[in-house]
Design an enzyme around this catalytic site. Structure first.
Site, PDB file in Angstrom:
ATOM      1  N   THR A 149      39.065  68.982  -3.574  1.00  0.00           N
ATOM      2  CA  THR A 149      38.978  68.004  -4.645  1.00  0.00           C
ATOM      3  C   THR A 149      37.487  67.730  -4.915  1.00  0.00           C
ATOM      4  OG1 THR A 149      39.859  65.911  -5.490  1.00  0.00           O
ATOM      5  CG2 THR A 149      39.114  65.931  -3.166  1.00  0.00           C
ATOM      6  N   ALA A 199      45.892  61.172  -6.280  1.00  0.00           N
ATOM      7  CA  ALA A 199      46.583  60.683  -5.088  1.00  0.00           C
ATOM      8  C   ALA A 199      47.985  60.199  -5.450  1.00  0.00           C
ATOM      9  CB  ALA A 199      45.795  59.531  -4.471  1.00  0.00           C
ATOM     10  N   GLY A 200      48.877  60.322  -4.491  1.00  0.00           N
ATOM     11  CA  GLY A 200      50.201  59.729  -4.618  1.00  0.00           C
ATOM     12  C   GLY A 200      50.576  59.222  -3.243  1.00  0.00           C
ATOM     13  N   HIS A 201      50.597  57.911  -3.081  1.00  0.00           N
ATOM     14  CA  HIS A 201      50.865  57.315  -1.773  1.00  0.00           C
ATOM     15  C   HIS A 201      52.211  56.599  -1.809  1.00  0.00           C
ATOM     16  CE1 HIS A 201      46.261  57.272  -0.802  1.00  0.00           C
ATOM     17  NE2 HIS A 201      46.728  58.453  -1.091  1.00  0.00           N
ATOM     18  N   THR A 202      53.074  56.961  -0.874  1.00  0.00           N
ATOM     19  CA  THR A 202      54.450  56.456  -0.913  1.00  0.00           C
ATOM     20  C   THR A 202      54.670  55.418   0.188  1.00  0.00           C
ATOM     21  OG1 THR A 202      55.023  58.716  -1.456  1.00  0.00           O
ATOM     22  CG2 THR A 202      56.861  57.227  -1.012  1.00  0.00           C
ATOM     23  N   ASP A 207      60.002  63.363  13.060  1.00  0.00           N
ATOM     24  CA  ASP A 207      61.451  63.566  12.902  1.00  0.00           C
ATOM     25  C   ASP A 207      61.782  64.908  12.249  1.00  0.00           C
ATOM     26  OD1 ASP A 207      60.070  61.992  10.810  1.00  0.00           O
ATOM     27  OD2 ASP A 207      61.927  62.261   9.682  1.00  0.00           O
ATOM     28  N   GLN A 262      43.573  61.909  -0.474  1.00  0.00           N
ATOM     29  CA  GLN A 262      43.420  63.333  -0.121  1.00  0.00           C
ATOM     30  C   GLN A 262      43.245  63.498   1.400  1.00  0.00           C
ATOM     31  OE1 GLN A 262      41.214  62.290  -3.133  1.00  0.00           O
ATOM     32  NE2 GLN A 262      43.239  62.448  -3.986  1.00  0.00           N
ATOM     33  N   LYS A 264      49.435  58.515   4.505  1.00  0.00           N
ATOM     34  CA  LYS A 264      48.407  57.454   4.551  1.00  0.00           C
ATOM     35  C   LYS A 264      48.944  56.144   3.980  1.00  0.00           C
ATOM     36  CE  LYS A 264      45.800  60.131   2.033  1.00  0.00           C
ATOM     37  NZ  LYS A 264      46.529  61.396   2.087  1.00  0.00           N
ATOM     38  N   GLY A 301      55.348  58.404  13.361  1.00  0.00           N
ATOM     39  CA  GLY A 301      56.364  58.173  12.334  1.00  0.00           C
ATOM     40  C   GLY A 301      57.599  59.009  12.610  1.00  0.00           C
ATOM     41  N   THR A 331      45.475  68.793  -9.826  1.00  0.00           N
ATOM     42  CA  THR A 331      46.553  67.943 -10.328  1.00  0.00           C
ATOM     43  C   THR A 331      46.436  67.765 -11.853  1.00  0.00           C
ATOM     44  OG1 THR A 331      45.220  65.979  -9.926  1.00  0.00           O
ATOM     45  CG2 THR A 331      46.691  66.665  -8.152  1.00  0.00           C
ATOM     46  N   ASP A 370      48.591  64.043   1.673  1.00  0.00           N
ATOM     47  CA  ASP A 370      50.026  63.750   1.780  1.00  0.00           C
ATOM     48  C   ASP A 370      50.496  63.607   3.218  1.00  0.00           C
ATOM     49  OD1 ASP A 370      50.225  63.890  -1.008  1.00  0.00           O
ATOM     50  OD2 ASP A 370      50.611  66.053  -0.947  1.00  0.00           O
ATOM     51  N   GLU A 371      49.645  63.095   4.070  1.00  0.00           N
ATOM     52  CA  GLU A 371      49.976  62.966   5.499  1.00  0.00           C
ATOM     53  C   GLU A 371      50.816  61.725   5.786  1.00  0.00           C
ATOM     54  OE1 GLU A 371      46.869  63.103   4.302  1.00  0.00           O
ATOM     55  OE2 GLU A 371      45.764  64.780   5.177  1.00  0.00           O
ATOM     56  N   THR A 412      52.696  63.295  -6.839  1.00  0.00           N
ATOM     57  CA  THR A 412      52.013  63.185  -8.124  1.00  0.00           C
ATOM     58  C   THR A 412      52.497  64.232  -9.116  1.00  0.00           C
ATOM     59  OG1 THR A 412      50.086  62.262  -7.042  1.00  0.00           O
ATOM     60  CG2 THR A 412      49.706  63.205  -9.196  1.00  0.00           C
TER      61      THR A 412
HETATM   62  P1  GDP Z   1      50.009  60.084   1.387  1.00  0.00           P
HETATM   63  O1  GDP Z   1      49.514  60.711   0.130  1.00  0.00           O
HETATM   64  O2  GDP Z   1      49.192  60.472   2.578  1.00  0.00           O
HETATM   65  O3  GDP Z   1      50.175  58.597   1.293  1.00  0.00           O
HETATM   66  O4  GDP Z   1      51.458  60.708   1.635  1.00  0.00           O
HETATM   67  P2  GDP Z   1      52.621  60.920   0.534  1.00  0.00           P
HETATM   68  O5  GDP Z   1      53.225  59.607   0.212  1.00  0.00           O
HETATM   69  O6  GDP Z   1      52.148  61.762  -0.600  1.00  0.00           O
HETATM   70  O7  GDP Z   1      53.616  61.855   1.336  1.00  0.00           O
HETATM   71  C1  GDP Z   1      54.184  61.463   2.547  1.00  0.00           C
HETATM   72  C2  GDP Z   1      55.722  61.474   2.402  1.00  0.00           C
HETATM   73  O8  GDP Z   1      56.314  61.418   3.675  1.00  0.00           O
HETATM   74  C3  GDP Z   1      56.243  60.272   1.639  1.00  0.00           C
HETATM   75  O9  GDP Z   1      57.397  60.640   0.938  1.00  0.00           O
HETATM   76  C4  GDP Z   1      56.601  59.282   2.763  1.00  0.00           C
HETATM   77  O10 GDP Z   1      57.619  58.364   2.409  1.00  0.00           O
HETATM   78  C5  GDP Z   1      57.087  60.222   3.820  1.00  0.00           C
HETATM   79  N1  GDP Z   1      56.862  59.802   5.199  1.00  0.00           N
HETATM   80  C6  GDP Z   1      55.814  59.104   5.725  1.00  0.00           C
HETATM   81  N2  GDP Z   1      55.939  59.004   7.074  1.00  0.00           N
HETATM   82  C7  GDP Z   1      57.074  59.675   7.383  1.00  0.00           C
HETATM   83  C8  GDP Z   1      57.736  59.961   8.632  1.00  0.00           C
HETATM   84  O11 GDP Z   1      57.282  59.604   9.719  1.00  0.00           O
HETATM   85  N3  GDP Z   1      58.898  60.706   8.557  1.00  0.00           N
HETATM   86  C9  GDP Z   1      59.421  61.143   7.367  1.00  0.00           C
HETATM   87  N4  GDP Z   1      60.556  61.856   7.388  1.00  0.00           N
HETATM   88  N5  GDP Z   1      58.829  60.877   6.198  1.00  0.00           N
HETATM   89  C10 GDP Z   1      57.668  60.170   6.196  1.00  0.00           C
HETATM   90  P1  IMO Z   2      46.947  62.189  -1.548  1.00  0.00           P
HETATM   91  O1  IMO Z   2      46.004  61.025  -1.593  1.00  0.00           O
HETATM   92  C1  IMO Z   2      47.490  66.510  -1.659  1.00  0.00           C
HETATM   93  C2  IMO Z   2      44.729  68.783  -4.207  1.00  0.00           C
HETATM   94  C3  IMO Z   2      45.308  69.478  -5.432  1.00  0.00           C
HETATM   95  C4  IMO Z   2      44.372  70.683  -5.522  1.00  0.00           C
HETATM   96  C5  IMO Z   2      43.021  70.086  -5.119  1.00  0.00           C
HETATM   97  C6  IMO Z   2      42.123  69.712  -6.305  1.00  0.00           C
HETATM   98  O2  IMO Z   2      48.300  61.883  -2.088  1.00  0.00           O
HETATM   99  O3  IMO Z   2      46.988  62.788  -0.171  1.00  0.00           O
HETATM  100  P2  IMO Z   2      42.171  67.657  -8.002  1.00  0.00           P
HETATM  101  O4  IMO Z   2      43.210  67.245  -9.001  1.00  0.00           O
HETATM  102  O5  IMO Z   2      41.840  66.632  -6.982  1.00  0.00           O
HETATM  103  O6  IMO Z   2      40.951  68.244  -8.658  1.00  0.00           O
HETATM  104  O7  IMO Z   2      42.847  68.908  -7.219  1.00  0.00           O
HETATM  105  O8  IMO Z   2      43.317  68.941  -4.342  1.00  0.00           O
HETATM  106  N1  IMO Z   2      45.001  67.331  -4.129  1.00  0.00           N
HETATM  107  C7  IMO Z   2      45.881  66.787  -3.271  1.00  0.00           C
HETATM  108  N2  IMO Z   2      46.739  67.368  -2.405  1.00  0.00           N
HETATM  109  N3  IMO Z   2      47.399  65.166  -1.730  1.00  0.00           N
HETATM  110  C8  IMO Z   2      46.533  64.580  -2.580  1.00  0.00           C
HETATM  111  O9  IMO Z   2      46.316  63.246  -2.580  1.00  0.00           O
HETATM  112  C9  IMO Z   2      45.751  65.394  -3.425  1.00  0.00           C
HETATM  113  N4  IMO Z   2      44.819  65.149  -4.391  1.00  0.00           N
HETATM  114  C10 IMO Z   2      44.365  66.339  -4.791  1.00  0.00           C
HETATM  115  O10 IMO Z   2      46.637  69.858  -5.223  1.00  0.00           O
HETATM  116  O11 IMO Z   2      44.728  71.639  -4.565  1.00  0.00           O
HETATM  117 MG    MG Z   3      50.229  61.931  -1.444  1.00  0.00          MG
END
Ligand code: GDP
Ligand code: IMO
Ligand code: MG
Length: 444
Positions: free
Chosen positions: A242, A39-42, A336, A227, A16, A417, A128, A13-14, A303
């Site tokens: 994971t 995964a959940g990519h926004t 931010d 991840q 990506k 960002g 998850t 959730d960085e 997610t």
């Molecule tokens: P991913 O799984 O690595 O793609 O990350 P996620 O989408 O799960 O979580 C990142 C969250 O931070 C999302 O809601 C993005 O819209 C948000 N985001 C990404 N970059 C920034 C940033 O620079 N600042 C802020 N405030 N939010 C961000």
């Molecule tokens: P993205 O791609 C954050 C974590 C789960 C749990 C562990 C194992 O959005 O960064 P799993 O369902 O994979 O067997 O769960 O991994 N986890 C994540 N945490 N971002 C993710 O994906 C994750 N995918 C799995 O919360 O701790």
């Molecule tokens: Mg994510």
């Protein structure tokens, strides 16, 4: 032209998705190579939010080749609903290609994920519950169902029967459950999968060959990790990880290329740390500062909607992520969110139970589980930086914070960002000079 791997450098959730979307504009192909719909990519564009679980974050560019590689585990029901959702919003998904060799998450994998966690009780991993672990376990046991199997009724039925055989005792209690029972019926499972296969057939391809062609044609190719490094099954905080390798090396095995085909590896890291699910997290904050970061950063899972655990930036973990991924660059997101603190803390080493100090990531689980963070404090900044559009616009303290991270990790920062939107991205000099950016300018 270069190929870039984008990976999570923390616990997922960085941001990506956002970084991949930015690079995808210049790329010929975007490839997911591991993980599944855990995964959940926004992506946020013009105020509109898009969330992807399986489909690569390049899909918003019409016709862009977006590959779900062989290393991914695919829940076909989730994939189809993701595709339907995109079509309903007018997105051209014709560029999506799915590896015929990718493994399928079956209904029994999801049930086993639930039951495994229930069995662990208080010691649960906090997965998850999308069936990821059991699907990869079947792949390793050579009992997996692959995407290509969905196109052949005879093979499919035989393989499901073999896969179910060793799971019979574990699944028995679920057979009478009105929610789970019907999903375990062999006939129904086979028919559902054939229907899914039929609907996905136009997208199923020999994706490794597609990637080779893009590389041979000297196109920019972006590999999208899911991840993060500390969730890696080999290098993460096992067993709280994971079931795949989110490190850059997996871009090779998960898509069919060799290590020499990778030119750059960008690690994405938040300006602080978060983790969803259980497991060691030395710089975790249990106080109101942690709560403030969670609120300001909207730290609730894409997610599962779970509240993410929050903490200060952990340089011990980040340096480790840099090493195991061969990071050539860092992308720092969510700077931010740190606005408004008088001082910001950064974990620079761990302290063990017996007062031992660790500058490098400890391999021993007992050490890691008892490790606490030692911090250095840096001046914070009070200004709202979400409107900044260049590094020069940032307050000096924020620039110093970035320089310090680059210095301490030995990895240059390419972009920063300052908000979720595409436009809320600041390119550094190192970023603008990166071969990927120089060699693949955005087409007018
Ligand atoms: P991913 O799984 O690595 O793609 O990350 P996620 O989408 O799960 O979580 C990142 C969250 O931070 C999302 O809601 C993005 O819209 C948000 N985001 C990404 N970059 C920034 C940033 O620079 N600042 C802020 N405030 N939010 C961000
Ligand atoms: P993205 O791609 C954050 C974590 C789960 C749990 C562990 C194992 O959005 O960064 P799993 O369902 O994979 O067997 O769960 O991994 N986890 C994540 N945490 N971002 C993710 O994906 C994750 N995918 C799995 O919360 O701790
Ligand atoms: Mg994510």
């Amino acid at each position: 032209m270069p190929s870039i791997v984008i990976v999570g450098a923390q616990w997922g959730d960085e941001g990506k998705g956002k970084v991949v979307d930015l690079l995808a504009e210049r790329a010929d192909a975007v490839i997911r190579f591991q993980g599944g719909n855990n995964a959940g990519h926004t992506i946020v564009r013009n105020g509109e939010t898009w969330k992807f679980h399986l489909i690569p974050s390049g899909i918003l560019y019409p016709g862009k080749t977006c590959v779900i590689g062989n290393g991914v585990v695919v829940d076909p029901k989730v994939l189809l609903s993701e595709l339907d959702g995109l079509r309903a919003r007018g997105v051209d998904v014709s560029g999506l290609k799915i590896s015929a060799n990718a493994h399928v998450i079956m209904p029994y994998h999801i049930i086993l994920d639930h039951s495994g966690e229930a069995r662990l009780g208080k010691l649960e991993i906090g997965t998850t519950k999308r069936g990821i672990g059991p699907a990869y376990a079947d792949k390793a046991s050579r009992l997996g169902i692959r995407v290509q199997d969905m196109l052949d009724e005879k093979i499919l039925k035989k393989k499901i029967l073999s896969a179910l055989e060793p799971k019979k005792a574990l699944l028995r209690p679920y057979e009478r459950d009105p929610d789970f029972g019907p999903q375990l019926d062999l006939q129904r499972m086979t028919e559902d999968l054939l229907t899914f296969g039929h609907r996905l057939e136009q997208h199923i391809a020999d994706t490794a060959a597609l990637v080779w062609r893009a590389l041979d044609d000297d196109k920019l190719v972006v590999f999208e990790g899911a991840q993060g490094a500390l969730l890696d099954i080999d290098h993460g905080t096992y067993p709280f990880v994971t079931s795949s390798n989110p490190v850059a090396a997996a871009a090779c095995t998960g898509s069919g290329i060799g290590p020499k085909d990778i030119d750059e590896v960008w690690g994405v890291a938040k300006a602080y740390s978060t983790r969803v699910g259980a497991g060691p997290f030395p710089s975790e904050l249990h106080d109101e500062t942690g709560e403030l970061i969670r609120e300001r950063g909207g730290e609730f899972g894409t997610t599962t909607g779970r509240a993410r655990r929050t903490g200060w930036m952990d340089l011990v973990a980040l340096r480790y992520a840099a090493r195991i991924n061969s990071l050539t660059a860092l992308s720092i997101t969510k700077l931010d969110v740190l606005s408004g603190f008088d001082r910001v803390k950064v974990c620079t080493r761990y302290r063990g139970e017996d007062d031992a100090r660790f500058d490098t990531f400890p391999y021993h689980q007992s050490v890691l589980h008892h490790a606490t963070a030692e911090y250095e404090e840096l001046p914070g900044w009070r200004e709202d930086i979400s409107e900044c559009r260049s590094i020069a616009d940032l307050p000096q303290a924020a620039r110093d914070y970035l320089d310090w991270i680059a210095d301490q990790t030995g990895v240059p920062v390419t972009l920063v960002g300052v908000g979720p939107g595409r436009e809320q991205t600041l390119w550094t000099e190192a970023g603008a000079a990166s071969p990927a950016i120089v060699a693949a300018p955005v087409q007018a």
